[in-house]
Enzyme design. Structure first.
Site, PDB file in Angstrom:
ATOM      1  N   MET A  24    -148.733 -11.436   1.199  1.00 30.70           N
ATOM      2  CA  MET A  24    -149.999 -11.231   0.484  1.00 30.70           C
ATOM      3  C   MET A  24    -150.576 -12.582   0.087  1.00 30.70           C
ATOM      4  O   MET A  24    -149.932 -13.348  -0.648  1.00 30.70           O
ATOM      5  CB  MET A  24    -149.771 -10.352  -0.756  1.00 30.70           C
ATOM      6  CG  MET A  24    -149.400  -8.921  -0.411  1.00 30.70           C
ATOM      7  SD  MET A  24    -149.026  -7.894  -1.872  1.00 30.70           S
ATOM      8  CE  MET A  24    -147.336  -8.430  -2.234  1.00 30.70           C
ATOM      9  N   GLN A  76    -144.861 -15.627   7.919  1.00 26.38           N
ATOM     10  CA  GLN A  76    -145.940 -14.985   8.668  1.00 26.38           C
ATOM     11  C   GLN A  76    -146.935 -16.026   9.146  1.00 26.38           C
ATOM     12  O   GLN A  76    -147.416 -16.853   8.367  1.00 26.38           O
ATOM     13  CB  GLN A  76    -146.684 -13.937   7.836  1.00 26.38           C
ATOM     14  CG  GLN A  76    -147.687 -13.175   8.738  1.00 26.38           C
ATOM     15  CD  GLN A  76    -148.525 -12.162   8.007  1.00 26.38           C
ATOM     16  OE1 GLN A  76    -149.351 -12.515   7.186  1.00 26.38           O
ATOM     17  NE2 GLN A  76    -148.327 -10.887   8.332  1.00 26.38           N
ATOM     18  N   CYS A 106    -154.875  -8.712   9.240  1.00 30.01           N
ATOM     19  CA  CYS A 106    -155.815  -9.188   8.226  1.00 30.01           C
ATOM     20  C   CYS A 106    -157.254  -8.983   8.699  1.00 30.01           C
ATOM     21  O   CYS A 106    -157.613  -9.416   9.799  1.00 30.01           O
ATOM     22  CB  CYS A 106    -155.573 -10.665   7.919  1.00 30.01           C
ATOM     23  SG  CYS A 106    -156.681 -11.310   6.646  1.00 30.01           S
ATOM     24  N   LYS A 145    -147.061  -7.595  12.700  1.00 31.26           N
ATOM     25  CA  LYS A 145    -147.606  -6.682  11.686  1.00 31.26           C
ATOM     26  C   LYS A 145    -149.040  -6.369  12.069  1.00 31.26           C
ATOM     27  O   LYS A 145    -149.860  -7.274  12.255  1.00 31.26           O
ATOM     28  CB  LYS A 145    -147.550  -7.320  10.294  1.00 31.26           C
ATOM     29  CG  LYS A 145    -147.967  -6.385   9.163  1.00 31.26           C
ATOM     30  CD  LYS A 145    -147.755  -7.038   7.793  1.00 31.26           C
ATOM     31  CE  LYS A 145    -148.003  -6.043   6.665  1.00 31.26           C
ATOM     32  NZ  LYS A 145    -149.420  -5.648   6.545  1.00 31.26           N
ATOM     33  N   ASN A 217    -146.002   0.516   6.423  1.00 30.93           N
ATOM     34  CA  ASN A 217    -146.675  -0.199   5.343  1.00 30.93           C
ATOM     35  C   ASN A 217    -147.968   0.528   5.010  1.00 30.93           C
ATOM     36  O   ASN A 217    -148.606   1.100   5.880  1.00 30.93           O
ATOM     37  CB  ASN A 217    -146.953  -1.641   5.797  1.00 30.93           C
ATOM     38  CG  ASN A 217    -147.823  -2.412   4.812  1.00 30.93           C
ATOM     39  OD1 ASN A 217    -148.839  -2.988   5.188  1.00 30.93           O
ATOM     40  ND2 ASN A 217    -147.448  -2.446   3.558  1.00 30.93           N
ATOM     41  N   ARG A 240    -148.992  -4.259  -2.702  1.00 34.71           N
ATOM     42  CA  ARG A 240    -149.559  -4.429  -4.044  1.00 34.71           C
ATOM     43  C   ARG A 240    -148.669  -3.846  -5.135  1.00 34.71           C
ATOM     44  O   ARG A 240    -148.573  -4.407  -6.223  1.00 34.71           O
ATOM     45  CB  ARG A 240    -150.954  -3.808  -4.091  1.00 34.71           C
ATOM     46  CG  ARG A 240    -152.014  -4.626  -3.375  1.00 34.71           C
ATOM     47  CD  ARG A 240    -153.273  -3.830  -3.165  1.00 34.71           C
ATOM     48  NE  ARG A 240    -153.080  -2.773  -2.171  1.00 34.71           N
ATOM     49  CZ  ARG A 240    -153.895  -1.743  -2.005  1.00 34.71           C
ATOM     50  NH1 ARG A 240    -154.948  -1.612  -2.789  1.00 34.71           N
ATOM     51  NH2 ARG A 240    -153.658  -0.849  -1.064  1.00 34.71           N
TER      52      ARG A 240
END
Length: 335
Positions: A24, A76, A106, A145, A217, A240
């Site tokens: 994140m 990542q 993203c 991801k 996820n 989160r």
């Protein structure tokens, strides 16, 4: 010890992705990860996304820096040039990371303009080339991801085409954020909330690719939900919720890994941060760089509001940061 080129016995062997904390931006920095590791020995932790440009042209040591206690730990990467990703994957391996992960999820405009993140779902052949280059460069696992689709390419057949091509390039481990990404008109925050969660699509992907390791996820909040999803998937990833309510990690080792050791208390977790914070202060850092990540400990008890005020407001005014930290630890006692 900030980084290592040799793996210590504590993190040798296969990486477990049964439970992980999502990468994140602006949140899962090295201070946050050090804190989360105190709560769970087994959770796989991820760095914030680091672009290939940052590693190739920027302060590589700073971007790769971590504490040995953070293992198991994955880096990542954001990028779309195979040779650059291969070089950066090699940097990750040399620095002692346990895994390198490619961001194909993203949705922000900034990364789209650099062909990073979810926009790459429209280019499965390129992603496959990137993954192959990374796999050829390192011996540590290379994972991806991604979303279940993007606007204009959101059919299940297109998702299978993406996963199939990347798998054919050698990738066997995928973390699936079970939402599509809307690449125009929604902010990154809205893209984490507006597109509906489709766990059923991710579950169908696991059924159709049973040999792949599929980690779910998106929207998971409780360990009870984790246990339910683990009946279908190989692992779960919290984002989160793990940040805003970090104490959920204190029960991960017992609930998901069968550990018999009782969970660390909130007060003991923050107390264990004290030497780390003292070192950071001695190096010229500010305490709020670290304590901003522990505010979520202050929930659900008398004094929680005062706890958060100490570490988010008063921390900027005090001349005795460690004394203030001790006050905050005192408020956590017994909770």
């Amino acid at each position: 010890m900030q980084k290592s080129t040799e793996k210590s016995p504590a993190h040798q062997g296969a990486v477990s992705r049964r439970f992980s904390v999502a990468p994140m931006m602006d949140w899962t920095d090295r201070h946050c990860r050090f804190f989360l590791r105190l709560l769970s020995r087994h959770a796989l932790l991820y760095t914030e996304m680091v672009t290939t440009g940052a590693l190739l042209k920027g302060d590589r040591e700073r971007f790769l820096r971590y504490d040995e206690a953070e293992h198991p730990l994955a880096l990542q990467l954001g990028g779309s040039v195979p040779a650059e990703l291969a070089a950066c994957a090699a940097f990750a391996e040399q620095a002692g990371y346990d895994e390198v992960n490619l961001n194909v999820g993203c949705p922000s405009d900034r990364v789209q303009n650099n062909m990073i993140g979810a926009c790459l779902m429209a280019h499965p052949t390129l992603v496959a080339d990137c993954v192959k280059a990374m796999l050829d460069a390192v011996r540590i696992p290379v994972t991806v991801k991604h979303r279940i689709g993007i606007n204009g390419r959101d059919s299940y057949a297109e998702l299978c085409d993406f996963v199939g091509q990347v798998h054919d390039a050698g990738c066997t481990r995928f973390t699936v954020h079970a939402r599509i990404a809307i690449l125009e008109g929604l902010s990154p925050k809205e893209n984490r909330e507006v597109p509906p969660l489709r766990y059923d699509i991710a579950a169908q992907l696991k059924r159709d690719f049973p040999g792949l390791e599929i980690i779910l996820n998106g929207g998971i909040k409780t360990l009870a939900e984790c246990r339910t999803h683990l009946q279908t998937f190989d692992g779960v990833m919290l984002g989160r919720e793990a940040y805003h309510n970090p104490y959920v990690l204190a029960d991960v080792d017992s609930a998901l890994y069968g550990e018999k050791t009782p969970p660390i208390s909130r007060a003991d977790a923050l107390r264990a941060m004290r030497p780390y914070i003292a070192r950071h202060l001695a190096d010229g850092g500010a305490m709020h760089h670290i304590t901003r990540h522990v505010l979520g400990l202050g929930q659900g008890f008398n004094g929680a509001r005062r706890f958060r005020q100490l570490l988010s407001v008063d921390v900027h005014k005090t001349r005795d940061p460690l004394g203030l930290l001790d006050q905050a630890i005192g408020l956590l006692e017994g909770h």
